[in-house]
Design a protein around this motif. Sequence first.
Motif: not given
Ligand code: SAH
Length: 222
Positions: A118, A41, A71, A139, A65, A89
């Motif tokens: 997740a 974000v 975030s 996210d 995420g 993650e």
């Molecule tokens: N919330 C963070 C951005 C997240 S980007 C911020 O704003 O700082 C999305 C993240 O989700 C990435 O790091 C990606 O590796 C993770 N991701 C993607 N698929 C996933 C899954 N199935 N389970 C867990 N994490 C996942």
Amino acid sequence: MSEDVAVAVDRYIEGLFGGQDAVLEAAQQRAADAGLPAISVSAPLGRFLHVLALACGARQVLEIGTLAGYSAIWMARALAAGGRLVTLEANEEYAEIAGANVADAGLDDVIEIRRGRALETLAELEREQAGPFDLVFLDADKEPYTEYLQAALRLSRPGTLIVADNVVYAGQVLSEEPSEMVAGLQRFNRALAAESGVRAAIVQTTGVKGHDGMALAVVREA
Ligand code: SAH
Ligand code: DHB
Ligand code: MG
């Protein structure tokens, strides 16, 4: 409105609040140095999440995420004493970077980074009866957003705030021939609007990350 104005307004908003502090700057720098995608974000929306966490008096936050923990740090800083934030993650390398950022932010005791996909870690949290969370931020990958919503609801109580990032995706949610990812967002938006267990809204956002949107939903009494 041109993209340039939206970017300039984001800078203006940051300027009003003195920008992000050195810890958040360093967190973003570590992520960039490690070649992580620049998909956190923005600073204004990080601040928005922080204020939302304050508004719900959050003591227990769940994030799906993590990326580099940007975030998560914004939200964790809004927690009352004794609060905790669990962030999920799947990418080991990202989780490692996030761990370093969380440590440097002095939030080791507050933020738990749970590694794994997740859908599995959410099931784990349900088995542990880790809920109810006061605030949930979706996210991660977009295809299973609807399943994340269902899991979030099972980990919620009446009054829980569920927030979902990227639900407009540069207007691609209007597409009749969406990518798999955008189809996931469209399915989520429809499910959210039809979900009788919440009262929801979607707001469009703009700024340094371009045109997007966040969904906000409050869980209703059963
Ligand atoms: N919330 C963070 C951005 C997240 S980007 C911020 O704003 O700082 C999305 C993240 O989700 C990435 O790091 C990606 O590796 C993770 N991701 C993607 N698929 C996933 C899954 N199935 N389970 C867990 N994490 C996942
Ligand atoms: C993208 C942006 C995000 O905020 C996210 O969580 C995932 C992907 C993107 O722009 O591709
Ligand atoms: Mg996002």
